[in-house]
Design a protein around this motif. Structure first.
Motif, PDB file in Angstrom:
ATOM      1  N   ASP A 138      28.273  46.099  24.536  1.00 60.18           N
ATOM      2  CA  ASP A 138      28.635  44.975  25.410  1.00 60.18           C
ATOM      3  C   ASP A 138      29.139  45.526  26.730  1.00 60.18           C
ATOM      4  O   ASP A 138      29.907  46.499  26.747  1.00 60.18           O
ATOM      5  CB  ASP A 138      29.739  44.110  24.783  1.00 60.18           C
ATOM      6  CG  ASP A 138      29.286  43.446  23.496  1.00 60.18           C
ATOM      7  OD1 ASP A 138      28.232  42.801  23.513  1.00 60.18           O
ATOM      8  OD2 ASP A 138      29.995  43.578  22.479  1.00 60.18           O
ATOM      9  N   MET A 139      28.747  44.890  27.822  1.00 62.43           N
ATOM     10  CA  MET A 139      29.208  45.321  29.133  1.00 62.43           C
ATOM     11  C   MET A 139      30.619  44.794  29.380  1.00 62.43           C
ATOM     12  O   MET A 139      30.841  43.591  29.440  1.00 62.43           O
ATOM     13  CB  MET A 139      28.262  44.808  30.225  1.00 62.43           C
ATOM     14  CG  MET A 139      26.903  45.474  30.257  1.00 62.43           C
ATOM     15  SD  MET A 139      26.961  47.275  30.462  1.00 62.43           S
ATOM     16  CE  MET A 139      28.038  47.443  31.877  1.00 62.43           C
ATOM     17  N   TRP A 140      31.543  45.725  29.507  1.00 63.63           N
ATOM     18  CA  TRP A 140      32.923  45.370  29.855  1.00 63.63           C
ATOM     19  C   TRP A 140      33.227  45.872  31.256  1.00 63.63           C
ATOM     20  O   TRP A 140      32.680  46.905  31.666  1.00 63.63           O
ATOM     21  CB  TRP A 140      33.889  46.014  28.850  1.00 63.63           C
ATOM     22  CG  TRP A 140      33.967  45.282  27.552  1.00 63.63           C
ATOM     23  CD1 TRP A 140      32.962  45.122  26.637  1.00 63.63           C
ATOM     24  CD2 TRP A 140      35.100  44.595  27.007  1.00 63.63           C
ATOM     25  NE1 TRP A 140      33.403  44.398  25.563  1.00 63.63           N
ATOM     26  CE2 TRP A 140      34.716  44.061  25.769  1.00 63.63           C
ATOM     27  CE3 TRP A 140      36.412  44.392  27.437  1.00 63.63           C
ATOM     28  CZ2 TRP A 140      35.586  43.334  24.965  1.00 63.63           C
ATOM     29  CZ3 TRP A 140      37.274  43.679  26.644  1.00 63.63           C
ATOM     30  CH2 TRP A 140      36.861  43.154  25.424  1.00 63.63           C
ATOM     31  N   PRO A 141      34.035  45.142  32.020  1.00 62.75           N
ATOM     32  CA  PRO A 141      34.758  43.910  31.681  1.00 62.75           C
ATOM     33  C   PRO A 141      33.943  42.634  31.897  1.00 62.75           C
ATOM     34  O   PRO A 141      34.498  41.539  31.806  1.00 62.75           O
ATOM     35  CB  PRO A 141      35.945  43.946  32.639  1.00 62.75           C
ATOM     36  CG  PRO A 141      35.405  44.610  33.857  1.00 62.75           C
ATOM     37  CD  PRO A 141      34.424  45.643  33.357  1.00 62.75           C
ATOM     38  N   ASP A 142      32.654  42.760  32.139  1.00 65.47           N
ATOM     39  CA  ASP A 142      31.826  41.581  32.402  1.00 65.47           C
ATOM     40  C   ASP A 142      31.918  40.565  31.266  1.00 65.47           C
ATOM     41  O   ASP A 142      32.002  39.355  31.502  1.00 65.47           O
ATOM     42  CB  ASP A 142      30.365  42.003  32.598  1.00 65.47           C
ATOM     43  CG  ASP A 142      30.225  43.200  33.511  1.00 65.47           C
ATOM     44  OD1 ASP A 142      30.761  44.262  33.141  1.00 65.47           O
ATOM     45  OD2 ASP A 142      29.599  43.086  34.570  1.00 65.47           O
ATOM     46  N   ALA A 155      45.595  36.542  37.026  1.00 63.72           N
ATOM     47  CA  ALA A 155      45.779  37.365  35.821  1.00 63.72           C
ATOM     48  C   ALA A 155      44.461  37.962  35.359  1.00 63.72           C
ATOM     49  O   ALA A 155      44.378  39.159  35.048  1.00 63.72           O
ATOM     50  CB  ALA A 155      46.404  36.518  34.709  1.00 63.72           C
ATOM     51  N   LEU A 156      43.411  37.134  35.317  1.00 65.54           N
ATOM     52  CA  LEU A 156      42.102  37.633  34.901  1.00 65.54           C
ATOM     53  C   LEU A 156      41.588  38.678  35.881  1.00 65.54           C
ATOM     54  O   LEU A 156      41.043  39.711  35.475  1.00 65.54           O
ATOM     55  CB  LEU A 156      41.110  36.478  34.794  1.00 65.54           C
ATOM     56  CG  LEU A 156      39.668  36.865  34.441  1.00 65.54           C
ATOM     57  CD1 LEU A 156      39.613  37.588  33.102  1.00 65.54           C
ATOM     58  CD2 LEU A 156      38.772  35.632  34.414  1.00 65.54           C
ATOM     59  N   ASP A 157      41.767  38.426  37.171  1.00 66.39           N
ATOM     60  CA  ASP A 157      41.306  39.385  38.181  1.00 66.39           C
ATOM     61  C   ASP A 157      41.973  40.744  37.993  1.00 66.39           C
ATOM     62  O   ASP A 157      41.324  41.791  38.113  1.00 66.39           O
ATOM     63  CB  ASP A 157      41.591  38.853  39.585  1.00 66.39           C
ATOM     64  CG  ASP A 157      40.750  37.624  39.929  1.00 66.39           C
ATOM     65  OD1 ASP A 157      39.735  37.396  39.241  1.00 66.39           O
ATOM     66  OD2 ASP A 157      41.121  36.900  40.867  1.00 66.39           O
ATOM     67  N   GLN A 158      43.268  40.730  37.689  1.00 69.24           N
ATOM     68  CA  GLN A 158      43.992  41.981  37.499  1.00 69.24           C
ATOM     69  C   GLN A 158      43.512  42.710  36.247  1.00 69.24           C
ATOM     70  O   GLN A 158      43.318  43.934  36.252  1.00 69.24           O
ATOM     71  CB  GLN A 158      45.496  41.701  37.398  1.00 69.24           C
ATOM     72  CG  GLN A 158      46.352  42.947  37.220  1.00 69.24           C
ATOM     73  CD  GLN A 158      46.293  43.879  38.421  1.00 69.24           C
ATOM     74  OE1 GLN A 158      45.897  43.480  39.516  1.00 69.24           O
ATOM     75  NE2 GLN A 158      46.656  45.139  38.214  1.00 69.24           N
ATOM     76  N   ILE A 159      43.300  41.957  35.170  1.00 71.53           N
ATOM     77  CA  ILE A 159      42.802  42.560  33.923  1.00 71.53           C
ATOM     78  C   ILE A 159      41.435  43.183  34.136  1.00 71.53           C
ATOM     79  O   ILE A 159      41.150  44.293  33.671  1.00 71.53           O
ATOM     80  CB  ILE A 159      42.750  41.499  32.802  1.00 71.53           C
ATOM     81  CG1 ILE A 159      44.158  41.054  32.412  1.00 71.53           C
ATOM     82  CG2 ILE A 159      42.019  42.051  31.570  1.00 71.53           C
ATOM     83  CD1 ILE A 159      44.182  39.862  31.481  1.00 71.53           C
ATOM     84  N   VAL A 160      40.566  42.468  34.860  1.00 66.98           N
ATOM     85  CA  VAL A 160      39.223  42.975  35.125  1.00 66.98           C
ATOM     86  C   VAL A 160      39.276  44.263  35.943  1.00 66.98           C
ATOM     87  O   VAL A 160      38.544  45.226  35.667  1.00 66.98           O
ATOM     88  CB  VAL A 160      38.380  41.899  35.845  1.00 66.98           C
ATOM     89  CG1 VAL A 160      37.089  42.508  36.402  1.00 66.98           C
ATOM     90  CG2 VAL A 160      38.049  40.754  34.895  1.00 66.98           C
ATOM     91  N   ARG A 161      40.150  44.320  36.934  1.00 66.59           N
ATOM     92  CA  ARG A 161      40.273  45.543  37.742  1.00 66.59           C
ATOM     93  C   ARG A 161      40.729  46.723  36.887  1.00 66.59           C
ATOM     94  O   ARG A 161      40.197  47.837  37.010  1.00 66.59           O
ATOM     95  CB  ARG A 161      41.251  45.311  38.891  1.00 66.59           C
ATOM     96  CG  ARG A 161      40.676  44.514  40.057  1.00 66.59           C
ATOM     97  CD  ARG A 161      41.552  44.645  41.289  1.00 66.59           C
ATOM     98  NE  ARG A 161      42.848  44.015  41.075  1.00 66.59           N
ATOM     99  CZ  ARG A 161      43.116  42.738  41.336  1.00 66.59           C
ATOM    100  NH1 ARG A 161      42.155  41.953  41.832  1.00 66.59           N
ATOM    101  NH2 ARG A 161      44.325  42.239  41.140  1.00 66.59           N
ATOM    102  N   ILE A 162      41.702  46.480  36.017  1.00 71.72           N
ATOM    103  CA  ILE A 162      42.191  47.556  35.148  1.00 71.72           C
ATOM    104  C   ILE A 162      41.081  48.038  34.214  1.00 71.72           C
ATOM    105  O   ILE A 162      40.884  49.248  34.031  1.00 71.72           O
ATOM    106  CB  ILE A 162      43.412  47.069  34.342  1.00 71.72           C
ATOM    107  CG1 ILE A 162      44.596  46.824  35.277  1.00 71.72           C
ATOM    108  CG2 ILE A 162      43.791  48.083  33.262  1.00 71.72           C
ATOM    109  CD1 ILE A 162      45.773  46.149  34.602  1.00 71.72           C
ATOM    110  N   LEU A 163      40.359  47.088  33.634  1.00 71.58           N
ATOM    111  CA  LEU A 163      39.287  47.454  32.715  1.00 71.58           C
ATOM    112  C   LEU A 163      38.160  48.185  33.434  1.00 71.58           C
ATOM    113  O   LEU A 163      37.542  49.096  32.867  1.00 71.58           O
ATOM    114  CB  LEU A 163      38.754  46.210  32.003  1.00 71.58           C
ATOM    115  CG  LEU A 163      39.620  45.700  30.849  1.00 71.58           C
ATOM    116  CD1 LEU A 163      39.106  44.357  30.361  1.00 71.58           C
ATOM    117  CD2 LEU A 163      39.624  46.705  29.699  1.00 71.58           C
TER     118      LEU A 163
END
Length: 416
Positions: A138-142, A155-163
């Motif tokens: 699976d493509m993460w964080p996609d 919050a989601l934007d920050q999580i996606v950047r970290i991932l």
């Protein structure tokens, strides 16, 4: 012989897509390799611990020639972002803490779903100099960004950047990165992974189970299935976009002996039942959740197997496992797909493809299949089966994956 360590959060006896790590492990053992799996305690897909297990600090078992090492995790598979995160991170932390169990493996294979599974391999490379190959399922964080687990926002934007940073680091440290669909190569190349470090290795199925089988007339009669049967067998979630199938039936009212069958369950099942309630009894049949062996028995009852996936950018570059299972079973296919999966169905010669979300086009594809007749439909199934054997089978995929692991063992500069 190579001593292979596989890191996978999922493993037998878990069902659904979680069967794949077991299939891969047994295939590598069949090629003569020693395989150790570092995994969690089974809780997928229910999110509840399997009744034959209880959480403990460590458990070893030998399963079909594979050495399985289990470490604790937080069982969960519901819609809570907090609990799902705890599930992912608890396994990654437990696996890191017990890497000493497998210090003597030559190379690691990371079954990357979720992406956090790469963390133990990254630590193992740093501590013990062991190379690893990532198999990206699976493509993460996609995948996370397109899910409903976290609401859009800061919050989601920050999580996606970290991932993104974590995933990119895991790819850099990997000796090689294998993906299950060609489009994934393009995505990772755009993110800086060298193309000569990327390979496509298609998933294969458990070929002892998924193979051509005769139709069981008694089973068909017990379920009230006769005439021309279009069958969807699998998960009924939002990503499958199955409402288009219900809508397509409006354009097929003149085919009086057509029955649409749903075998499976999911979050969309109740809504689909409501959408289908306007059709005459027996026109659309819901069989509910079925165990794997029963699902395999049901597949030959369908004159055609239906595959559906919503048209999203990420879905164009992925490969639903139902493609391989339908081809391996020699079943004709009508697919509402786009991208890599659509091209594969088309190349296989096993059936017809319609654009996702277009009920009239899907109805036209079903009508074409109906008008072919039984003999020509069976010929399509045989053609698809041959395509699977030549391009997607265990014989092809397991050798390709084993070669990548053996090359990683010999080429990695940190190995000591």
């Amino acid at each position: 012989m190579t001593r292979i360590g596989i890191i996978s959060q999922w493993y037998d006896p878990e069902g659904g897509s979680a069967v794949l790590p077991g299939i891969i492990s047994r295939s590598l053992v069949a090629l003569g390799h020693e395989v150790h799996v570092l995994t969690g305690f089974p809780n997928y897909p229910s999110g509840r611990l399997h009744p034959d297990y209880r959480l403990r600090a460590y458990q070893f078992e030998m399963m079909n020639g594979v050495s399985v090492h289990r470490v604790p995790l937080f069982p969960s598979h519901d819609g809570s972002a907090v609990r799902r995160t705890a599930n992912y991170l608890s396994f990654a932390a437990s696996a890191v803490a017990r890497l000493d169990l497998l210090r003597k493996v030559d190379v690691w294979l990371v079954y990357s779903s979720p992406a956090t599974v790469a963390l133990p391999a990254m630590v193992a490379r740093w501590l013990h100099g062991r190379p690893y190959v990532i198999l990206v399922e699976d493509m993460w964080p996609d995948t996370l960004a397109e899910s409903d687990y976290v609401r859009p926002g800061r919050a989601l934007d920050q999580i996606v950047r970290i991932l993104h940073r974590f995933c990119n680091a895991s790819y850099r440290q990997a000796t090689h990165v294998a993906v299950i669909a060609p489009g994934m190569v393009d995505i990772l190349a755009e993110r800086g992974v060298p193309r000569d470090k990327l390979s496509v290795v298609y998933n294969w199925v458990d070929e002892r189970r998924f193979r051509p089988r005769p139709r069981d007339p008694q089973l068909a009669e017990s379920l009230g299935l006769s005439g021309f049967v279009v069958m969807y067998a699998g998960s009924m979630g939002n990503l499958q976009g199955l409402d288009v199938v219900i809508d397509a039936m409006e354009h097929l009212t003149d085919i009086s002996d057509l029955t649409l069958v749903f075998a499976g369950s999911g979050v969309e099942e109740q809504r689909l039942r409501e959408l289908a309630s306007g059709y005459p009894p027996g026109r659309v049949v819901f069989l509910g959740q079925q165990p794997l062996e029963r699902m395999i028995e049901l597949m030959p009852l369908g004159d055609v197997q239906l595959i559906s996936l919503r048209d999203r950018p990420l879905h164009r570059k992925t490969m639903p496992s139902k493609v391989q299972s339908s081809l391996a079973c020699g079943r004709p296919i009508v697919a509402a797909l786009a991208g890599d999966a659509a091209r594969l169905v088309d190349e296989s010669g096993a059936g017809f493809v319609a654009p996702p979300g277009d009920p009239r086009a899907l109805a036209d594809a079903i009508r074409r299949m109906y008008e072919l007749g039984t003999e020509k439909r069976q010929e399509l199934g045989r053609t698809g089966r041959q395509f699977y054997l030549e391009h997607l089978s265990e014989r092809i995929g397991s050798v390709a994956l084993a070669n990548l692991l053996e090359q990683a063992r010999g080429q990695d500069p940190l190995r000591r």
